[in-house]
Motif scaffolding. Structure first.
Motif, PDB file in Angstrom:
ATOM      1  N   LEU A 252       0.802  -1.229   0.000  1.00  0.00           N
ATOM      2  CA  LEU A 252       0.000   0.000   0.000  1.00  0.00           C
ATOM      3  C   LEU A 252       0.834   1.279   0.000  1.00  0.00           C
ATOM      4  N   LEU A 253       2.067   1.206   0.494  1.00  0.00           N
ATOM      5  CA  LEU A 253       2.844   2.431   0.629  1.00  0.00           C
ATOM      6  C   LEU A 253       3.913   2.511  -0.460  1.00  0.00           C
ATOM      7  N   GLY A 254       3.780   3.488  -1.318  1.00  0.00           N
ATOM      8  CA  GLY A 254       4.816   3.729  -2.313  1.00  0.00           C
ATOM      9  C   GLY A 254       5.842   4.668  -1.707  1.00  0.00           C
ATOM     10  N   HIS A 255       7.108   4.541  -2.133  1.00  0.00           N
ATOM     11  CA  HIS A 255       8.130   5.437  -1.591  1.00  0.00           C
ATOM     12  C   HIS A 255       9.252   5.594  -2.603  1.00  0.00           C
ATOM     13  N   ASP A 256       9.979   6.717  -2.486  1.00  0.00           N
ATOM     14  CA  ASP A 256      11.034   6.956  -3.463  1.00  0.00           C
ATOM     15  C   ASP A 256      12.412   6.677  -2.885  1.00  0.00           C
ATOM     16  N   ASP A 257      12.470   5.931  -1.808  1.00  0.00           N
ATOM     17  CA  ASP A 257      13.742   5.565  -1.212  1.00  0.00           C
ATOM     18  C   ASP A 257      14.064   4.145  -1.668  1.00  0.00           C
ATOM     19  N   VAL A 258      15.367   3.825  -1.770  1.00  0.00           N
ATOM     20  CA  VAL A 258      15.687   2.454  -2.166  1.00  0.00           C
ATOM     21  C   VAL A 258      15.378   1.485  -1.040  1.00  0.00           C
ATOM     22  N   GLU A 259      15.554   1.936   0.178  1.00  0.00           N
ATOM     23  CA  GLU A 259      15.289   1.061   1.303  1.00  0.00           C
ATOM     24  C   GLU A 259      13.861   1.291   1.780  1.00  0.00           C
ATOM     25  N   SER A 260      13.150   0.202   1.996  1.00  0.00           N
ATOM     26  CA  SER A 260      11.758   0.329   2.418  1.00  0.00           C
ATOM     27  C   SER A 260      11.663   1.027   3.772  1.00  0.00           C
ATOM     28  N   PRO A 261      10.680   1.901   3.957  1.00  0.00           N
ATOM     29  CA  PRO A 261      10.528   2.552   5.261  1.00  0.00           C
ATOM     30  C   PRO A 261       9.782   1.683   6.274  1.00  0.00           C
ATOM     31  N   ILE A 262       9.561   0.400   5.953  1.00  0.00           N
ATOM     32  CA  ILE A 262       8.796  -0.458   6.867  1.00  0.00           C
ATOM     33  C   ILE A 262       9.719  -1.475   7.520  1.00  0.00           C
ATOM     34  N   VAL A 263       9.761  -1.485   8.848  1.00  0.00           N
ATOM     35  CA  VAL A 263      10.561  -2.488   9.557  1.00  0.00           C
ATOM     36  C   VAL A 263       9.700  -3.182  10.608  1.00  0.00           C
ATOM     37  N   MET A 264      10.132  -4.395  10.972  1.00  0.00           N
ATOM     38  CA  MET A 264       9.366  -5.169  11.957  1.00  0.00           C
ATOM     39  C   MET A 264      10.156  -5.337  13.234  1.00  0.00           C
ATOM     40  N   TRP A 265       9.435  -5.575  14.319  1.00  0.00           N
ATOM     41  CA  TRP A 265      10.091  -5.799  15.620  1.00  0.00           C
ATOM     42  C   TRP A 265       9.370  -6.884  16.381  1.00  0.00           C
ATOM     43  N   HIS A 266      10.028  -8.038  16.530  1.00  0.00           N
ATOM     44  CA  HIS A 266       9.472  -9.092  17.382  1.00  0.00           C
ATOM     45  C   HIS A 266      10.574 -10.078  17.730  1.00  0.00           C
ATOM     46  N   GLY A 267      10.290 -10.963  18.681  1.00  0.00           N
ATOM     47  CA  GLY A 267      11.296 -11.883  19.201  1.00  0.00           C
ATOM     48  C   GLY A 267      11.771 -12.921  18.198  1.00  0.00           C
ATOM     49  N   ARG A 280      18.474   1.700  12.768  1.00  0.00           N
ATOM     50  CA  ARG A 280      17.663   2.540  11.870  1.00  0.00           C
ATOM     51  C   ARG A 280      16.680   3.381  12.666  1.00  0.00           C
ATOM     52  N   VAL A 281      16.023   2.747  13.633  1.00  0.00           N
ATOM     53  CA  VAL A 281      15.042   3.499  14.418  1.00  0.00           C
ATOM     54  C   VAL A 281      15.748   4.615  15.187  1.00  0.00           C
ATOM     55  N   GLN A 282      16.901   4.294  15.799  1.00  0.00           N
ATOM     56  CA  GLN A 282      17.591   5.306  16.604  1.00  0.00           C
ATOM     57  C   GLN A 282      18.197   6.419  15.757  1.00  0.00           C
ATOM     58  N   SER A 283      18.386   6.175  14.475  1.00  0.00           N
ATOM     59  CA  SER A 283      18.925   7.234  13.616  1.00  0.00           C
ATOM     60  C   SER A 283      17.885   8.333  13.404  1.00  0.00           C
ATOM     61  N   GLY A 284      16.636   8.046  13.772  1.00  0.00           N
ATOM     62  CA  GLY A 284      15.598   9.054  13.619  1.00  0.00           C
ATOM     63  C   GLY A 284      15.023   9.123  12.213  1.00  0.00           C
ATOM     64  N   ALA A 285      15.427   8.193  11.368  1.00  0.00           N
ATOM     65  CA  ALA A 285      14.907   8.193   9.991  1.00  0.00           C
ATOM     66  C   ALA A 285      13.412   7.932  10.005  1.00  0.00           C
ATOM     67  N   PRO A 286      12.678   8.543   9.089  1.00  0.00           N
ATOM     68  CA  PRO A 286      11.241   8.277   9.031  1.00  0.00           C
ATOM     69  C   PRO A 286      11.002   6.812   8.696  1.00  0.00           C
ATOM     70  N   LEU A 287      10.214   6.143   9.498  1.00  0.00           N
ATOM     71  CA  LEU A 287       9.906   4.743   9.218  1.00  0.00           C
ATOM     72  C   LEU A 287       8.662   4.310   9.967  1.00  0.00           C
ATOM     73  N   LEU A 288       8.134   3.183   9.499  1.00  0.00           N
ATOM     74  CA  LEU A 288       6.989   2.549  10.138  1.00  0.00           C
ATOM     75  C   LEU A 288       7.499   1.299  10.828  1.00  0.00           C
ATOM     76  N   LEU A 289       7.329   1.233  12.148  1.00  0.00           N
ATOM     77  CA  LEU A 289       7.771   0.070  12.909  1.00  0.00           C
ATOM     78  C   LEU A 289       6.537  -0.758  13.242  1.00  0.00           C
ATOM     79  N   VAL A 290       6.442  -1.949  12.624  1.00  0.00           N
ATOM     80  CA  VAL A 290       5.324  -2.841  12.898  1.00  0.00           C
ATOM     81  C   VAL A 290       5.813  -3.874  13.900  1.00  0.00           C
ATOM     82  N   GLY A 291       5.212  -3.911  15.077  1.00  0.00           N
ATOM     83  CA  GLY A 291       5.762  -4.829  16.068  1.00  0.00           C
ATOM     84  C   GLY A 291       4.731  -5.353  17.033  1.00  0.00           C
ATOM     85  N   VAL A 292       5.158  -6.303  17.845  1.00  0.00           N
ATOM     86  CA  VAL A 292       4.308  -6.887  18.875  1.00  0.00           C
ATOM     87  C   VAL A 292       4.587  -6.181  20.198  1.00  0.00           C
TER      88      VAL A 292
END
Ligand code: ADP
Ligand code: ZN
Length: 718
Positions: A252-267, A280-292
């Motif tokens: 659903l999300l189009g983006h003009d970056d080579v690296e996807s702005p979507i990352v996951m977080w789980h065990g 990546r998250v700590q760098s402050g870059a815009p991203l979507l963190l999908v996690g549990v």
């Protein structure tokens, strides 16, 4: 020398340490604990300064960005609110940093003296990817979409050189992000507008029937945030859903970056992957963190929006210490940072619904976005149909299955009971196998040839001849999902029948294969536990049968009715989403229960009103606050005595608006070899609850080997 309170990533309270220089709250440090070096977070100057000579010294501050003041506050708040050691939360918060330190520290790569000598396109792409700053090898390979091998060759050829540097600079830059999906329907567009037309903290509840298109709404809200350079925290109740949602957002999300702005977080992620996500998250870059659950505590320096999908799900609450609810942590967090939190559900929790109605932020979507309207469940009255001995599918259910299967459609039968049968015993001496650790009955799992304890995981081989009398054969009572499979295969031998339960889908590869076949229509009948009820949108599925829809009138959990409604609504929502009109059949022996009236009408709000009245009358949450107190010990007397000590304390020091109930032997009176007693503090509000816990529970003298576990806002009562 300065003195600081430090939260360690250990099950301990904050300890004080000294250091020659001034340190800021949120500074990450290494400190000595016994003989080990342990990671910690500086909370601030020591609140109770001591003789400096008695304090241990901080080994060194870490060369890592500070956590924000809000992160430190969140840590303190969580520890205070849930009455748990701050270290337990620090551990969860710094999981990614621990992984990062455990994996080899990356060196940054930059263009070398021979850069640009080669005409190869991939090599050119690699160099172009460094235009915004240095990257480590995995980051560079990912960003320029080449193999690590090529990066190594380029280092050898001096097209790239390694240098030490700040590994948290991952090239923060603006990314264009947009929604690449269908046009919003008017009802969806209205919600996107309403929700994004405000600023600052607020809790929005999107209460939308299954299939109403909540995901597209989330996508629009997320895209706006990412385009503003902010980060989004998106919580789901379980790992499988994190994968599903992240796949959907990739579409659903189009983006003009080579690296996807979507990352996951789980065990389930590998250490290296977690380290990468952390950086990546700590760098402050815009991203979507999908996690549990655990993602609710991830420090996010540019947080702009929080979304909690399936907010009613009790998996957000951790069953063991620290007993936190990720949804509530997420709400607190949004409040501290001053951003919106969006809760989504088809059947919101009473807590969220009541609050949203009071705040007039209860947003409804009553229609499906595409396809048929939600199917109204029909009840089959088990008292009035002839049932074959030992069978659990009624003639109307079997007939409906036959019809749908004959049309080439798929069927889902829902039974939330793992294993073959709830109970097994010896035909001749009556011996019932039970768990040596917990005392509960072991559940036969015939496909795995094992007897399993569903509480602690203890397992032993299943027997054909009773180990006690060496004579009798096993007999089985009641129906589990494996036994249901036998019945179904007997009825429809030519159909492909599969089981979706956590026992059958232990690897994610197996789960992916099963859901792949289900989507492709290769499975005719799927038998599922709770696991199968969530998140899947199967085009060919037109019939959902609920095998056991009886409300449990003796449930110790006061949310049992709410849970049953949620489960039936959720599983029913899987039927007929795309094509032919679907059917949902619920077998029950008390169809006159008001719950089924509301369910049949699809009237969740009616049900919720009814439930609210009952809760108010019985002084139950969300109209009161509770904390469970679990007392456990290897010695049964100690656990019991602790419970009575609280009762005495509550009588001696009454707290206005609060009462103590108990102690009683816990429903799970043994668990992993520990005797368990429990009680409940019930209070008018949070203040009274705090006072009561402080007066009755905190001063307890706990003998060695015993434990007092406080569960604030409990979701389970075993
Ligand atoms: P929910 O999460 O509310 O259960 P979903 O987000 O899964 O609902 O949406 C249900 C279905 O409707 C999906 O197949 C989705 O692609 C489709 N859908 C949602 N919004 C739209 C829209 N505006 N136009 C067309 N299809 C849509
Ligand atoms: Zn056990």
């Amino acid at each position: 020398m300065f003195q600081f309170d430090v939260a360690l990533v250990q099950a301990v309270p904050a300890y004080s340490y000294k250091h020659a220089d001034q340190l800021q709250p949120g500074q990450l440090v290494l400190v000595p604990l016994g003989r080990r070096e342990v990671l910690g977070i500086v909370l601030g100057p020591a609140r109770a300064p001591r003789d400096v000579s008695k304090l241990k010294e901080i080994i060194r501050p870490l060369d890592h960005p500070l956590l924000s003041p809000q992160d430190v506050q969140l840590l303190l708040w969580a520890s205070y609110y849930y009455l748990a050691d701050v270290g337990l939360f620090a551990r969860i918060m710094l999981r990614g940093l621990r992984d990062h330190l455990a994996s080899r520290l990356p060196t940054l790569l930059r263009p070398g003296p021979m850069a640009g000598q080669s005409k190869s396109k991939p090599r050119h792409d690699v160099l172009a990817a460094l235009a915004e700053g240095g990257l480590d090898a995995p980051g560079l390979a990912l960003k320029s979409q080449v193999s690590r091998g090529l990066i190594r060759s380029m280092i050898k050829d001096q097209e790239l050189v390694e240098e030490d540097g700040d590994p948290f600079h991952l090239g923060k830059h603006d990314v264009g992000v947009w929604v690449d999906g269908p046009e919003l329907l008017p009802a969806q567009a209205e919600l996107v507008d309403v929700i994004s037309s405000h600023d600052g903290f607020r809790t929005e509840l999107i209460h939308g029937v299954t299939g109403s298109g909540k995901t597209l709404i989330y996508a629009h809200l997320i895209a706006r945030m990412l385009a503003e350079g902010r980060q989004v925290l998106f919580l789901v109740p379980e790992i499988a859903l994190a994968q599903t949602l992240s796949d959907r957002f990739h579409m659903l999300l189009g983006h003009d970056d080579v690296e996807s702005p979507i990352v996951m977080w789980h065990g389930g992620l590998a250490t290296g992957r977690r380290s990468h996500v952390w950086r990546r998250v700590q760098s402050g870059a815009p991203l979507l963190l999908v996690g549990v659950r655990s993602a609710s505590l991830m420090p996010m320096p540019a947080l702009g929006l929080v979304v909690v999908d399936e907010e009613h799900d009790h998996s957000f609450k951790q069953d063991e210490a620290p007993h936190y609810n990720a949804r509530d942590i997420a709400i607190k967090r949004a409040q501290q940072v001053g951003v919106a939190v969006v809760l989504g559900s088809a059947t919101p929790s009473m807590e969220s619904l009541v609050r949203a109605q009071q705040q007039q932020r209860h947003r409804r979507l009553t229609m499906r976005a595409i396809g048929n309207e939600p199917v109204r469940p029909e009840m089959i009255d088990l008292r009035h149909v002839p049932m074959e001995q030992g069978h659990c599918l009624s003639p109307p259910m079997v007939a409906a299955m036959g019809e749908h299967l004959a049309r080439g459609e798929q069927v889902l039968l829902y039974l939330n009971r793992r294993g073959y049968a709830p109970l097994m015993s010896c035909q001749s001496c009556g011996h019932r196998p039970s768990c040596p650790e917990c005392g509960v009955r072991l559940v036969p799992h015939r496909r795995q040839h094992r007897l399993l304890c569903h509480w602690c995981g203890y397992a032993e081989a299943i027997w054909d001849k009773c180990p006690q009398c060496h004579d009798g054969l096993p007999v089985f009572y009641g129906i589990g999902i494996e036994r249901l499979a036998e019945e179904v295969i007997g009825l429809f031998p030519s159909m492909r029948t599969e089981i979706a339960s956590s026992d059958m889908l232990q690897s994610s590869a197996k789960a992916a294969a099963l859901w792949g076949d289900m989507h492709a229509g290769k499975i005719n009948i799927l038998l599922g536990t709770q696991l199968a009820a969530k998140g899947h949108d199967i085009p060919g599925l037109t019939l959902v049968g609920v095998v056991d829809g009886d409300p449990d009138h003796d449930a110790i959990d006061f949310r049992a009715r709410e849970r049953l409604y949620q489960a039936l609504d959720q599983v029913g929502g899987r039927a007929g989403r795309h094509r032919e009109k679907g059917r949902v059949l619920v077998q029950t022996s008390c169809p006159e229960d008001s719950l089924f009236g509301f369910l049949g009408e699809g009237d969740f709000l009616g049900f919720a009103q009814d439930e609210a009245n009952r809760r108010k009358r019985n002084m139950l949450p969300p109209f009161t606050r509770m904390a469970g107190v679990i007392l456990s010990s290897a010695k049964q007397r100690d656990a019991e005595e602790l419970g009575f000590a609280i009762a005495r304390q509550a009588r001696a020091l009454p707290v206005d608006g609060a009462s103590w109930m108990g102690p009683v032997p816990a429903p799970m009176s043994m668990l992993r070899g520990q005797s368990r007693w429990r009680g409940l503090v019930r209070a008018k509000g949070r203040d009274e609850l705090e006072k009561a816990l402080a007066a009755w529970v905190l001063p307890l003298k706990v003998p060695a080997g015993a434990r007092v576990d406080v569960d604030v806002d409990p979701q389970s009562f075993y």
